[in-house]
Design a protein around this motif. Sequence first.
Motif, PDB file in Angstrom:
ATOM      1  N   GLN A  71     -11.532   4.496  -3.209  1.00 22.00           N
ATOM      2  CA  GLN A  71     -11.677   5.552  -2.009  1.00 22.00           C
ATOM      3  C   GLN A  71     -11.790   5.065  -0.435  1.00 22.00           C
ATOM      4  O   GLN A  71     -12.186   4.202  -0.592  1.00 22.00           O
ATOM      5  N   GLY A  72     -11.308   5.874   0.384  1.00 18.24           N
ATOM      6  CA  GLY A  72     -11.010   5.549   1.672  1.00 18.24           C
ATOM      7  C   GLY A  72      -9.960   4.445   2.431  1.00 18.24           C
ATOM      8  O   GLY A  72      -9.862   4.208   2.633  1.00 18.24           O
ATOM      9  N   ARG A  73      -8.972   3.755   0.826  1.00 16.60           N
ATOM     10  CA  ARG A  73      -8.190   2.589   1.043  1.00 16.60           C
ATOM     11  C   ARG A  73      -7.055   3.708   0.638  1.00 16.60           C
ATOM     12  O   ARG A  73      -6.149   2.748   0.715  1.00 16.60           O
ATOM     13  N   GLY A  74      -7.280   4.383  -0.169  1.00 16.80           N
ATOM     14  CA  GLY A  74      -5.763   4.726  -0.309  1.00 16.80           C
ATOM     15  C   GLY A  74      -5.348   3.706  -2.214  1.00 16.80           C
ATOM     16  O   GLY A  74      -5.985   2.882  -2.997  1.00 16.80           O
ATOM     17  N   SER A  75      -3.908   3.706  -2.465  1.00 16.35           N
ATOM     18  CA  SER A  75      -3.461   3.358  -4.074  1.00 16.35           C
ATOM     19  C   SER A  75      -2.495   1.901  -3.182  1.00 16.35           C
ATOM     20  O   SER A  75      -2.082   1.868  -2.015  1.00 16.35           O
ATOM     21  N   THR A  76      -3.131   0.940  -3.936  1.00 12.43           N
ATOM     22  CA  THR A  76      -2.291  -0.543  -3.778  1.00 12.43           C
ATOM     23  C   THR A  76      -1.527  -1.668  -5.126  1.00 12.43           C
ATOM     24  O   THR A  76      -2.237  -0.762  -5.861  1.00 12.43           O
ATOM     25  N   VAL A  77      -0.436  -1.673  -4.932  1.00 13.28           N
ATOM     26  CA  VAL A  77       0.193  -1.896  -5.984  1.00 13.28           C
ATOM     27  C   VAL A  77      -1.101  -3.323  -6.623  1.00 13.28           C
ATOM     28  O   VAL A  77      -0.494  -4.291  -5.122  1.00 13.28           O
ATOM     29  N   ARG A  89       0.608  -1.371  -0.134  1.00 17.04           N
ATOM     30  CA  ARG A  89      -0.157   0.193  -0.244  1.00 17.04           C
ATOM     31  C   ARG A  89       1.031   1.461   0.004  1.00 17.04           C
ATOM     32  O   ARG A  89       1.957   1.504   1.099  1.00 17.04           O
ATOM     33  N   LEU A  90       0.702   2.251  -0.797  1.00 17.72           N
ATOM     34  CA  LEU A  90       0.814   3.755  -1.129  1.00 17.72           C
ATOM     35  C   LEU A  90       1.420   4.748   0.118  1.00 17.72           C
ATOM     36  O   LEU A  90      -0.027   4.080   0.377  1.00 17.72           O
ATOM     37  N   PRO A  91       1.909   5.295   0.342  1.00 18.13           N
ATOM     38  CA  PRO A  91       1.528   6.426   1.612  1.00 18.13           C
ATOM     39  C   PRO A  91       0.496   7.007   0.567  1.00 18.13           C
ATOM     40  O   PRO A  91       0.294   7.260   0.143  1.00 18.13           O
ATOM     41  N   PRO A  92      -0.163   7.956   1.646  1.00 16.78           N
ATOM     42  CA  PRO A  92      -1.424   8.464   1.660  1.00 16.78           C
ATOM     43  C   PRO A  92      -0.745   9.655   0.633  1.00 16.78           C
ATOM     44  O   PRO A  92       0.049  10.155   0.423  1.00 16.78           O
ATOM     45  N   GLU A  93      -1.706  10.100  -0.365  1.00 17.00           N
ATOM     46  CA  GLU A  93      -1.463  11.139  -0.910  1.00 17.00           C
ATOM     47  C   GLU A  93      -0.666  13.030  -0.208  1.00 17.00           C
ATOM     48  O   GLU A  93       0.000  13.321  -1.104  1.00 17.00           O
ATOM     49  N   ARG A  94      -1.400  12.846   0.720  1.00 19.17           N
ATOM     50  CA  ARG A  94      -0.669  13.904   1.499  1.00 19.17           C
ATOM     51  C   ARG A  94       0.547  13.808   1.136  1.00 19.17           C
ATOM     52  O   ARG A  94       1.689  14.538   1.315  1.00 19.17           O
ATOM     53  N   GLU A  95       1.326  12.670   2.137  1.00 17.32           N
ATOM     54  CA  GLU A  95       2.391  12.031   2.799  1.00 17.32           C
ATOM     55  C   GLU A  95       3.512  11.781   1.270  1.00 17.32           C
ATOM     56  O   GLU A  95       4.703  11.749   1.704  1.00 17.32           O
ATOM     57  N   LEU A  96       2.820  11.250   0.163  1.00 16.28           N
ATOM     58  CA  LEU A  96       3.587  10.957  -0.028  1.00 16.28           C
ATOM     59  C   LEU A  96       3.803  11.824  -1.439  1.00 16.28           C
ATOM     60  O   LEU A  96       5.416  12.178  -1.711  1.00 16.28           O
ATOM     61  N   ALA A  97       3.462  12.797  -1.763  1.00 21.49           N
ATOM     62  CA  ALA A  97       3.781  14.482  -2.204  1.00 21.49           C
ATOM     63  C   ALA A  97       4.708  14.743  -1.416  1.00 21.49           C
ATOM     64  O   ALA A  97       5.375  15.495  -1.962  1.00 21.49           O
ATOM     65  N   ALA A  98       4.963  14.900  -0.134  1.00 20.16           N
ATOM     66  CA  ALA A  98       5.665  15.715   0.449  1.00 20.16           C
ATOM     67  C   ALA A  98       6.864  15.047   0.616  1.00 20.16           C
ATOM     68  O   ALA A  98       7.899  15.840   0.515  1.00 20.16           O
ATOM     69  N   SER A  99       7.034  13.531   0.445  1.00 21.06           N
ATOM     70  CA  SER A  99       7.859  12.708   0.860  1.00 21.06           C
ATOM     71  C   SER A  99       9.159  13.028  -0.538  1.00 21.06           C
ATOM     72  O   SER A  99       9.885  12.922  -0.683  1.00 21.06           O
ATOM     73  N   MET A 100       7.918  12.923  -1.764  1.00 29.90           N
ATOM     74  CA  MET A 100       8.761  13.459  -2.615  1.00 29.90           C
ATOM     75  C   MET A 100       9.126  15.268  -3.439  1.00 29.90           C
ATOM     76  O   MET A 100       9.887  14.875  -4.485  1.00 29.90           O
ATOM     77  N   SER A 101       8.764  15.949  -2.559  1.00 28.38           N
ATOM     78  CA  SER A 101       8.542  17.066  -2.526  1.00 28.38           C
ATOM     79  C   SER A 101       7.503  17.125  -4.382  1.00 28.38           C
ATOM     80  O   SER A 101       8.918  18.355  -5.569  1.00 28.38           O
ATOM     81  N   VAL A 102       7.062  16.709  -4.370  1.00 24.99           N
ATOM     82  CA  VAL A 102       5.691  17.595  -5.653  1.00 24.99           C
ATOM     83  C   VAL A 102       4.391  18.230  -4.723  1.00 24.99           C
ATOM     84  O   VAL A 102       3.939  17.942  -4.037  1.00 24.99           O
ATOM     85  N   SER A 103       3.187  18.643  -6.132  1.00 26.41           N
ATOM     86  CA  SER A 103       2.619  18.966  -5.628  1.00 26.41           C
ATOM     87  C   SER A 103       1.911  18.073  -5.419  1.00 26.41           C
ATOM     88  O   SER A 103       1.817  16.710  -6.499  1.00 26.41           O
ATOM     89  N   ARG A 104       0.470  17.922  -5.117  1.00 27.50           N
ATOM     90  CA  ARG A 104      -0.448  17.108  -5.018  1.00 27.50           C
ATOM     91  C   ARG A 104      -1.184  17.031  -6.524  1.00 27.50           C
ATOM     92  O   ARG A 104      -1.163  15.933  -6.937  1.00 27.50           O
ATOM     93  N   SER A 105      -0.760  17.818  -7.229  1.00 24.66           N
ATOM     94  CA  SER A 105      -1.472  17.873  -8.452  1.00 24.66           C
ATOM     95  C   SER A 105      -0.902  16.724  -9.408  1.00 24.66           C
ATOM     96  O   SER A 105      -1.555  15.799 -10.026  1.00 24.66           O
ATOM     97  N   SER A 106       0.534  17.293  -9.455  1.00 29.28           N
ATOM     98  CA  SER A 106       1.694  16.119 -10.230  1.00 29.28           C
ATOM     99  C   SER A 106       1.933  15.132  -9.613  1.00 29.28           C
ATOM    100  O   SER A 106       1.761  13.868 -10.623  1.00 29.28           O
ATOM    101  N   LEU A 107       1.493  14.750  -8.597  1.00 29.14           N
ATOM    102  CA  LEU A 107       1.349  13.423  -7.921  1.00 29.14           C
ATOM    103  C   LEU A 107      -0.102  12.796  -8.385  1.00 29.14           C
ATOM    104  O   LEU A 107      -0.069  11.608  -8.464  1.00 29.14           O
ATOM    105  N   ARG A 108      -0.943  13.116  -8.484  1.00 28.38           N
ATOM    106  CA  ARG A 108      -2.749  12.462  -8.877  1.00 28.38           C
ATOM    107  C   ARG A 108      -2.405  12.773 -10.338  1.00 28.38           C
ATOM    108  O   ARG A 108      -2.545  11.354 -10.734  1.00 28.38           O
ATOM    109  N   GLN A 109      -2.039  13.671 -11.395  1.00 23.87           N
ATOM    110  CA  GLN A 109      -1.655  12.990 -12.165  1.00 23.87           C
ATOM    111  C   GLN A 109      -1.176  11.622 -12.344  1.00 23.87           C
ATOM    112  O   GLN A 109      -1.181  10.804 -13.382  1.00 23.87           O
ATOM    113  N   ALA A 110       0.449  11.639 -11.742  1.00 25.22           N
ATOM    114  CA  ALA A 110       1.069  10.199 -11.813  1.00 25.22           C
ATOM    115  C   ALA A 110       0.327   8.961 -11.792  1.00 25.22           C
ATOM    116  O   ALA A 110      -0.221   7.590 -11.965  1.00 25.22           O
ATOM    117  N   MET A 111      -0.437   9.270 -10.887  1.00 24.10           N
ATOM    118  CA  MET A 111      -1.371   8.282 -10.238  1.00 24.10           C
ATOM    119  C   MET A 111      -1.999   7.979 -10.658  1.00 24.10           C
ATOM    120  O   MET A 111      -2.391   6.715 -11.375  1.00 24.10           O
TER     121      MET A 111
END
Length: 231
Positions: free
Chosen positions: A72-78, A37-59
């Motif tokens: 929804q509510g469970r995040g992103s999973t490989v 399970r990938l970290p929550p978007e807010r946390e992942l964006a901060a750790s990669m130093s990118v905006s949530r918008s850019s992260l969302r496009q990548a996801m």
Amino acid sequence: MTASIPPLRRRARSVSAEVAAHLEGLITSGELRAGDRLPPERELAASMSVSRSSLRQAMFELESKKLIERRQGRGSTVIDMPRRAGDLAGGLAELDIELGYATELRDLVEPRIAELAALRAVDSNLLSLDDVLTRSSDTLSPAESLRLDIEFHTLLAHAAQNPLLVTLCTMTTDWTRRTRTLSHRTRHARRLSLEGHHRIYAAVAAHDGTAAAAAMELHLREVREISGPPR
């Protein structure tokens, strides 16, 4: 348990493509496995130093490539290979497959994969392939050179944007591992293999399907010639 994501290496491309390439590379190399399970978007964006918008496009891109599942509510999973593809791989792996048959299959399939990759590759795919080439060298150990060889061909299959071709590429990799090992046993062999990868990448980056297929055919011929018994 939430997966740990290594730092992002920034390059002069769109941020979302860099993020998608980074995460796709982690999935392809096995650092991120099915079920992680990938970290929550807010946390992942901060750790990669990118905006949530850019992260969302990548996801969204990774989801379209069938690499992650977003709920929804469970995040992103490989996610794993499609079930039918996985069953096919398991069933065929039990057969007594001759190396020559697997090599013949590779000759048929991989030029087409290269052609489709050239026609369909997006920026994140090109970044991933370029990163493997940057890490590759004829001075590497045979084992590390082989590992990057397999990673390059797997990423090329991902660039073709067809999950079943990724599965087929993985299967032929398993069946031809002995031949691939021989093609990395000497520095000359490693250099020749790497030169082939560079030609394939150049054609894919130029989105020239015909040239990519031809480059792959030449690469496979050269690999066969250097994989013969040592003199």
